[in-house]
Design a protein around this motif. Structure first.
Motif: not given
Length: 302
Positions: A148-151, A257-265
């Protein structure tokens, strides 16, 4: 000249560090306690320092032992990676692949993906490390990771899957007892499920939504699965991955209306791209996680 210590001594040393006693290390390694003791004595002679002191709580590592620990852990992960590499043939999908993923992804999302993968490749063995700690792919602590963190390392091959959205949810029995919050400020009067210690992602969330800073949680845990089960039990309100929550009809979406993004690699070391077992596993994880994010749109409780 002092002979170089056997690698077995470092394996024994790491087991004693992890378990805190000779007897527990012996059980873990399948050796006798006297053998464990001899390994530690020999390693102490080789490095010229005492590694453990005895106490009522067990064996306490000295400063010298703590300094050696990261090197012993590197040897252990390298040995495990060597065995995984040797276990597979170059021309077919077989042998062992080790996957690192967060607790929620590892426990809730990956099993059906891996079931399909292993049905297609019966000789493939999967090791899954489900932990919110980031394992080092360059040190081969794992072959493939869902992160969930960019390499940042250049030697890693990565595929950005997209964003897994997170939202607020509560069990319907909680709503029946306490009602629904109508705003972020209104959350303060509700029972919240949260973290015991702050991670990098939680610090980002607090920066974006400072209303959460200092909120008293009625249930705290560092383990995401424990938080999820507390949510299922109706203890309170918590964040949860929206695609995961849609599978559970007893969970109610709050404050949509509340939505948090969880970036995924999905990430692996570039040297493994020619390994058949790693390549098919990498592709299966990418496809499965894309379907996870895009699918399951029906059945969300209003």
């Amino acid at each position: 000249m002092t002979p170089e210590p056997s690698w077995d001594f470092y394996r024994t040393f790491l087991a004693v560090l992890q378990h805190g006693s000779l007897s527990a290390a012996a059980r873990d390694l399948g050796l006798t306690q006297p053998t464990i003791g001899r390994h530690i004595d020999a390693l102490e002679d080789a490095v010229g320092a005492e590694l453990f002191t005895r106490s009522q709580q067990g064996l306490i590592p000295t400063d010298a032992a703590l300094a050696l620990r990261p090197y012993a852990e590197t040897l252990a992960s390298t040995t495990a990676a060597l065995l995984r590499t040797a276990s597979g043939s170059r021309d077919k999908v077989s042998g062992t692949v080790r996957i690192s993923a967060s607790e929620v992804i590892g426990a809730e999302v990956l099993p059906p993906i891996l079931a399909g993968l292993q049905a297609s490749y019966p000789e493939l063995i999967v090791e899954l490390s489900a932990s919110d700690a980031v394992e080092d792919l360059l040190q081969r602590e794992a072959d493939i990771a869902v992160r969930m963190v960019e390499p940042a390392q250049e030697a890693l091959l990565s595929r950005h899957i997209g964003v897994i959205p997170l939202g607020f949810f509560a069990h319907h029995t909680y709503i029946e007892r306490h009602g629904k919050p109508e705003s972020l400020e209104d959350l303060r009067r509700h029972k919240l499920i949260g973290f015991d210690r702050q991670t990098a992602y939680i610090r980002m969330m607090l920066k974006r939504y400072p209303v959460f800073d200092g909120v008293p949680f009625v249930f705290r845990s560092d383990h995401s699965i424990a938080q999820h089960n507390a949510l299922r039990a109706g203890i309170g309100i918590s964040f949860l991955q929206i695609p995961l929550a849609r599978r559970e009809r007893d969970l109610v979406r709050l404050l949509p209306e509340i939505e948090l993004p969880l970036d995924t690699w999905v990430v692996m070391h570039e040297n493994l791209k020619t390994s058949p077992r790693c390549r098919v596993t990498f592709d299966a994880l990418v496809t499965g996680l894309l379907n996870y994010i895009k699918g399951n749109t029906a059945g969300e409780r209003a």
